[in-house]
Design a protein around this motif. Structure first.
Motif, PDB file in Angstrom:
ATOM      1  N   PHE A  63       0.865  -1.175   0.000  1.00 44.35           N
ATOM      2  CA  PHE A  63       0.000   0.000   0.000  1.00 44.35           C
ATOM      3  C   PHE A  63       0.902   1.227   0.000  1.00 44.35           C
ATOM      4  CE2 PHE A  63      -3.221  -2.711   2.442  1.00 44.35           C
ATOM      5  CZ  PHE A  63      -3.812  -3.122   1.256  1.00 44.35           C
ATOM      6  N   GLN A  64       0.993   1.894  -1.128  1.00 46.14           N
ATOM      7  CA  GLN A  64       2.070   2.866  -1.327  1.00 46.14           C
ATOM      8  C   GLN A  64       1.701   4.214  -0.712  1.00 46.14           C
ATOM      9  OE1 GLN A  64       3.303   2.850  -5.415  1.00 46.14           O
ATOM     10  NE2 GLN A  64       3.360   0.629  -5.502  1.00 46.14           N
ATOM     11  N   ASN A  65       2.177   4.422   0.519  1.00 45.41           N
ATOM     12  CA  ASN A  65       2.026   5.698   1.198  1.00 45.41           C
ATOM     13  C   ASN A  65       3.239   5.898   2.107  1.00 45.41           C
ATOM     14  OD1 ASN A  65       1.395   4.310   3.760  1.00 45.41           O
ATOM     15  ND2 ASN A  65      -0.546   3.830   2.742  1.00 45.41           N
ATOM     16  N   ILE A  66       3.313   7.077   2.722  1.00 44.25           N
ATOM     17  CA  ILE A  66       4.490   7.426   3.524  1.00 44.25           C
ATOM     18  C   ILE A  66       4.671   6.457   4.695  1.00 44.25           C
ATOM     19  CG2 ILE A  66       5.482   9.199   5.022  1.00 44.25           C
ATOM     20  CD1 ILE A  66       5.705   9.837   2.090  1.00 44.25           C
ATOM     21  N   LYS A  67       3.566   6.098   5.343  1.00 37.64           N
ATOM     22  CA  LYS A  67       3.660   5.193   6.483  1.00 37.64           C
ATOM     23  C   LYS A  67       4.230   3.842   6.061  1.00 37.64           C
ATOM     24  CE  LYS A  67       0.824   2.972  10.030  1.00 37.64           C
ATOM     25  NZ  LYS A  67      -0.550   2.710  10.509  1.00 37.64           N
ATOM     26  N   SER A  68       3.776   3.329   4.937  1.00 36.17           N
ATOM     27  CA  SER A  68       4.278   2.037   4.449  1.00 36.17           C
ATOM     28  C   SER A  68       5.749   2.124   4.062  1.00 36.17           C
ATOM     29  CB  SER A  68       3.451   1.577   3.239  1.00 36.17           C
ATOM     30  OG  SER A  68       2.112   1.375   3.602  1.00 36.17           O
ATOM     31  N   TYR A  69       6.144   3.228   3.418  1.00 32.62           N
ATOM     32  CA  TYR A  69       7.548   3.369   3.029  1.00 32.62           C
ATOM     33  C   TYR A  69       8.451   3.414   4.256  1.00 32.62           C
ATOM     34  CZ  TYR A  69       5.689   4.641  -1.570  1.00 32.62           C
ATOM     35  OH  TYR A  69       5.036   4.636  -2.764  1.00 32.62           O
ATOM     36  N   ASN A  70       8.045   4.170   5.278  1.00 30.05           N
ATOM     37  CA  ASN A  70       8.844   4.245   6.500  1.00 30.05           C
ATOM     38  C   ASN A  70       8.947   2.886   7.179  1.00 30.05           C
ATOM     39  OD1 ASN A  70       9.268   6.971   6.158  1.00 30.05           O
ATOM     40  ND2 ASN A  70       7.548   7.581   7.428  1.00 30.05           N
ATOM     41  N   ALA A  71       7.807   2.170   7.245  1.00 28.83           N
ATOM     42  CA  ALA A  71       7.797   0.842   7.868  1.00 28.83           C
ATOM     43  C   ALA A  71       8.669  -0.129   7.082  1.00 28.83           C
ATOM     44  CB  ALA A  71       6.363   0.325   7.962  1.00 28.83           C
ATOM     45  N   GLY A  72       8.595  -0.066   5.753  1.00 33.49           N
ATOM     46  CA  GLY A  72       9.424  -0.949   4.927  1.00 33.49           C
ATOM     47  C   GLY A  72      10.902  -0.678   5.096  1.00 33.49           C
ATOM     48  N   MET A  73      11.282   0.607   5.167  1.00 35.35           N
ATOM     49  CA  MET A  73      12.694   0.942   5.354  1.00 35.35           C
ATOM     50  C   MET A  73      13.181   0.497   6.725  1.00 35.35           C
ATOM     51  SD  MET A  73      15.312   2.040   3.893  1.00 35.35           S
ATOM     52  CE  MET A  73      14.578   2.664   2.405  1.00 35.35           C
ATOM     53  N   LEU A  74      12.359   0.694   7.761  1.00 34.96           N
ATOM     54  CA  LEU A  74      12.732   0.242   9.106  1.00 34.96           C
ATOM     55  C   LEU A  74      12.903  -1.276   9.139  1.00 34.96           C
ATOM     56  CD1 LEU A  74      13.168   0.776  12.121  1.00 34.96           C
ATOM     57  CD2 LEU A  74      10.699   0.682  12.426  1.00 34.96           C
TER      58      LEU A  74
END
Length: 575
Positions: free
Chosen positions: A131-142
């Motif tokens: 689900f491409q949003n800022i929260k998902s990107y941050n969680a994926g990077m973490l």
């Protein structure tokens, strides 16, 4: 139409493979068989590229469970993800995820384990940012950066294994226990497993990974990604039993169990509560491993996979009907609107709490009995039993907020149990949760354990569960008072996983990345670039331009050069 066919083919194939592997695991278990297969992929001169596979009862049984849960998750996704335009990509990602887990399970070789290990990390990143949003990107990077720490430890272990001349650890593991230099491999494997199974201080990525779709969470948190570290430690268990490493692992996993139980009691996000529950159970498995009971840890690994997958499926059904709302304070009275889902959720929660004769009871009760019989210190004993009480406490708290009472959301809602595809997926797991514990117990422990405890020590398990349930169901207002009034700082500390997300994002990930950026600007793009590559480039460019001017056949150029040569010659003669 194409999506329905892909889902149906994937579900049917994985389900049939699961049944076949379960039958083969029984053959290996009853006949004490182990199959070690070497496939010579390529031979060039004296060098050969071998692929090795290990098929024993443990790997076959675990693969059977992974395939069973993944088949039901894919069938469940047929309805849950039906409005997604990229649903075929989603199914293929799940199949790649399962394939990576299969490779990790059957590999007795560190290189092929690394292929599955990194495959899990890569595909999990793709699924977390689905689900491409800022929260998902941050969680994926973490998630990716936290797991890279363990991946580096794995690479160092591979390099260190060259001392033995081969990467097939299964040939040397008995000797490695007595080789003090090779204890380093045990330490590196523990570090790799701690990051993949989210033990302290790498715990913050597990709740953050809830940004993934709920079917992915059901697969990841039950039998694949987070259990890969536990399975690796089961295989390497002989390296660290009765050593200082086992004592370290016992205290770390016990603190993880305690921290996750505390955090879940202050959390209001439905999926994060279940994620913290997974973290608590992972701590329980690894602590039992540290005590030298790998078969019991594997038993709890399998039982936990069944009821946790069912728990996530029920949570996904509720979230789907609540129009993607995950706040348990906005739920309530769901037992009236969604009775079948509520029944499955209650059964899985009771199994998590250790309700007799459900699948979780057989492993958790045996674990606590073995803890009571073991020679461990009082602090570890307290962590085991108090964390068990916290498990029952947050389970009953979630039931209080979501299933009972009045509905707290909008009066315009469409809560129902009409999704037959979801219900059939949950029903398949419900049967295994009810009957699977006894079957697994009879298969893995055909000879009963002799457990001799004092009556008070035996009743301590029941008392802890009973008190935890009472506190979680009847006294949730205590947590509200702690959140809002005089104990706000304490509740914030406990509810934020002991500030571990801040430590992970700022301390572990942000600061090294920031320092790396500064180093790159000052060295690679700064002095190093100015006096290195750029200086060489400009020097060669200027000299080549000068040579070009000198070779242009210009009379003025040669005349000026001649005059300059004469002046230099006269000056030389004069001196």
């Amino acid at each position: 139409m194409l999506f329905n066919s892909i889902c149906s083919i994937s579900f049917g194939s994985l389900f049939l493979f699961s049944i076949s592997l379960f039958y083969l695991s029984l053959l290996c278990l009853f006949n004490n068989l182990v199959y070690f297969i070497e496939w010579d992929i390529l031979t060039l001169n004296s060098c050969s590229l071998l692929m090795t596979f290990l098929f024993d009862w443990m790997s076959l049984l675990f693969m059977s469970f992974v395939l069973l849960i993944s088949s039901l998750v894919i069938y469940y996704s047929k309805d849950y993800m039906h409005s997604d335009f990229n649903i075929n990509r989603f199914i293929l990602l799940i199949l790649m995820f399962v394939l990576s887990m299969m490779l990790l399970i059957i590999s007795p070789n560190l290189i092929s384990i690394l292929l599955g290990w990194d495959g899990l990390g890569l595909v999990s990143y793709c699924l977390v940012i689905y689900f491409q949003n800022i929260k998902s990107y941050n969680a994926g990077m973490l998630t990716a950066l936290s797991n890279r720490i363990g991946d580096v430890a794995f690479l160092i272990a591979i390099a260190w294994m060259l001392n033995y001349g081969s990467w097939s650890y299964i040939f040397y593991i008995e000797y490695m226990k007595y080789d003090y230099e090779m204890n380093l491999i045990g330490c590196l494997m523990i570090l790799a497993a701690m990051t993949k199974s989210a033990q302290m201080p790498f715990s913050s990525w597990l709740p953050a990974a809830m940004a993934a779709p709920t079917p992915v969470s059901a697969l990841v948190h039950s039998s694949t990604l987070v259990t890969a570290g536990v399975y690796l430690l089961i295989r390497f268990n002989i390296l660290f039993v009765d050593t200082y490493m086992s004592s370290f692992l016992l205290i770390i996993s016990g603190l993880t169990m305690f921290m996750a139980g505390c955090g879940a009691n202050f959390e209001f996000d439905l999926k994060k509560i279940i994620a913290l529950s997974t973290l608590s159970q992972l701590g329980l498995m690894i602590s039992i491993l540290a005590m030298g009971l790998p078969n019991l840890a594997f038993f709890h690994l399998l039982t936990h996979a069944l009821f946790k997958a069912l728990l996530f499926m029920c949570a996904g059904s509720i979230i789907h009907n609540m129009k993607n709302s995950q706040d348990i304070r906005l739920m309530g009275g769901l037992v009236l609107s969604m009775p079948v889902t509520s029944m499955c959720l209650s059964v899985s929660k009771l199994s998590l709490c250790g309700m007799p004769f459900l699948v979780g009871f057989y492993s958790k009760d045996l674990i606590l009995d073995m803890v009571s019989m073991s020679y461990i210190n009082l602090f570890s004993f307290f962590l085991y039993f108090f964390s068990t009480g916290l498990t029952v406490c947050y389970s009953m708290r979630m039931v209080y907020y979501s299933l009972t009472g009045d509905f707290n959301s909008s009066s315009l809602h469409s809560l129902n149990d009409e999704s037959w595809i979801m219900l059939k997926s949950m029903a398949g797991l419900l049967i295994t949760v009810i009957i699977g514990g006894g079957v697994l117990s009879w298969l893995m422990f055909p000879i009963p354990n002799m457990i001799c405890l004092e009556p008070l020590l035996k009743f301590l398990i029941l008392m802890v569960c009973f008190m935890g349930g009472l506190i979680g169901y009847y006294v949730p207002k205590i947590f509200i008072v702690m959140n809002n009034l005089m104990m706000y700082k304490l509740s914030y500390y406990l509810g934020s996983m002991w500030y571990m997300p801040y430590i992970s994002t700022i301390g572990i990930n942000y600061i090294p990345l920031y320092l790396g950026l500064k180093a790159m600007k000052n060295f690679d793009y700064g002095w190093s670039e100015y006096f290195g590559g750029q200086l060489l480039y400009f020097s060669l460019k200027n000299y080549s331009m000068l040579m070009q001017v000198l070779q242009n056949n210009s009379l003025k150029t040669y005349f000026m050069g001649f005059i300059l040569w004469v002046i230099l010659l006269v000056g030389f003669i004069h001196n």
